[in-house]
Design a protein around this motif. Structure first.
Motif, PDB file in Angstrom:
ATOM      1  N   ASP A   5       9.249  -2.090  -2.789  1.00 25.07           N
ATOM      2  CA  ASP A   5       8.354  -1.712  -1.693  1.00 25.07           C
ATOM      3  C   ASP A   5       7.376  -0.628  -2.135  1.00 25.07           C
ATOM      4  OD1 ASP A   5       9.760  -3.493  -0.097  1.00 25.07           O
ATOM      5  OD2 ASP A   5      11.084  -1.939   0.718  1.00 25.07           O
ATOM      6  N   GLU A   8       4.632  -2.209  -4.238  1.00 27.54           N
ATOM      7  CA  GLU A   8       3.657  -2.911  -3.404  1.00 27.54           C
ATOM      8  C   GLU A   8       2.728  -1.933  -2.694  1.00 27.54           C
ATOM      9  OE1 GLU A   8       5.986  -5.406  -0.850  1.00 27.54           O
ATOM     10  OE2 GLU A   8       6.573  -6.739  -2.490  1.00 27.54           O
ATOM     11  N   LEU A   9       3.283  -0.846  -2.180  1.00 25.77           N
ATOM     12  CA  LEU A   9       2.478   0.168  -1.504  1.00 25.77           C
ATOM     13  C   LEU A   9       1.493   0.827  -2.472  1.00 25.77           C
ATOM     14  CD1 LEU A   9       2.035   1.611   1.198  1.00 25.77           C
ATOM     15  CD2 LEU A   9       3.736   3.295   0.466  1.00 25.77           C
ATOM     16  N   ARG A  10       1.947   1.098  -3.675  1.00 24.60           N
ATOM     17  CA  ARG A  10       1.059   1.699  -4.680  1.00 24.60           C
ATOM     18  C   ARG A  10      -0.059   0.738  -5.069  1.00 24.60           C
ATOM     19  NH1 ARG A  10       5.567   4.624  -8.563  1.00 24.60           N
ATOM     20  NH2 ARG A  10       6.079   6.291  -7.102  1.00 24.60           N
ATOM     21  N   GLU A  11       0.269  -0.550  -5.200  1.00 23.06           N
ATOM     22  CA  GLU A  11      -0.758  -1.548  -5.514  1.00 23.06           C
ATOM     23  C   GLU A  11      -1.828  -1.569  -4.428  1.00 23.06           C
ATOM     24  OE1 GLU A  11      -1.417  -3.944  -8.014  1.00 23.06           O
ATOM     25  OE2 GLU A  11      -0.055  -2.713  -9.199  1.00 23.06           O
ATOM     26  N   LYS A  12      -1.381  -1.445  -3.185  1.00 27.60           N
ATOM     27  CA  LYS A  12      -2.294  -1.521  -2.046  1.00 27.60           C
ATOM     28  C   LYS A  12      -3.110  -0.247  -1.863  1.00 27.60           C
ATOM     29  CE  LYS A  12      -2.154  -1.968   2.981  1.00 27.60           C
ATOM     30  NZ  LYS A  12      -1.268  -1.881   4.125  1.00 27.60           N
ATOM     31  N   GLU A  13      -2.451   0.918  -1.949  1.00 26.57           N
ATOM     32  CA  GLU A  13      -3.120   2.166  -1.600  1.00 26.57           C
ATOM     33  C   GLU A  13      -3.552   3.015  -2.795  1.00 26.57           C
ATOM     34  OE1 GLU A  13      -1.118   4.353   1.427  1.00 26.57           O
ATOM     35  OE2 GLU A  13      -0.864   2.590   2.697  1.00 26.57           O
ATOM     36  N   LYS A  15      -3.756   2.082  -6.253  1.00 29.71           N
ATOM     37  CA  LYS A  15      -4.524   1.423  -7.312  1.00 29.71           C
ATOM     38  C   LYS A  15      -6.035   1.517  -7.077  1.00 29.71           C
ATOM     39  CE  LYS A  15      -4.654  -2.673 -10.191  1.00 29.71           C
ATOM     40  NZ  LYS A  15      -4.046  -3.981 -10.449  1.00 29.71           N
TER      41      LYS A  15
END
Length: 151
Positions: A5, A8-13, A15
């Motif tokens: 999770d 995924e959050l790091r990829e979304k916010e 990156k």
């Protein structure tokens, strides 16, 4: 939060922010002297890029080393007390016990209950494998685990 999770959050916010930062660095290179303070800072940021981007690739990576620094702080503070160990062997023994205690704490164990368990197991079972006594071993009883408050 689970590593998956967090990833995924790091990829979304995160990156997009990191990508924008490195685009800004590229844009700054045009008008920046390499030996100026800004030029040195940009070079440093560029040289550290692979290390900074590692947190995007793995959700298990923490963003700071604060937890590691907090765990060694008592060791640094206690250094003065260890000056009074009478022998190198005594200092080595103190360091080994301290290491066991800190490792137990980092693994969510009550150090006193954990050490009591380990010493009893060693005394009762001289042939017990060390892997069964490690703080992360499944054999460690529940009464050695600390209750962690959820916030």
């Amino acid at each position: 939060m689970k590593p998956k999770d967090r990833h995924e959050l790091r990829e979304k916010e995160s990156k997009p922010i990191v990508e924008a930062f490195y685009q800004w660095i590229e844009a700054c290179w045009v008008n920046t002297l390499p030996q100026s303070l800004l030029g040195k800072a940009l070079t440093y940021a560029q040289n550290q890029k692979k290390y900074l981007l590692a947190f995007l690739a793995d959700g298990r990576i923490e963003l700071s080393n604060n937890r590691a620094e907090r765990s060694i702080k008592p060791f640094v503070i206690g250094r003065k007390n260890w000056l009074f160990c009478n022998t190198p062997g005594g200092a080595k023994s103190s360091a080994a016990i301290y290491s066991l205690i800190q490792t137990a704490i980092e693994n969510g164990l009550n150090p006193q209950a954990y050490l009591e368990y380990v010493f009893k197991q060693i005394q009762q079972h001289s042939d017990i494998g060390v892997e069964k006594l490690l703080p992360w071993a499944e054999e460690i009883p529940v009464n050695c685990k600390m209750l962690v408050k959820k916030s």
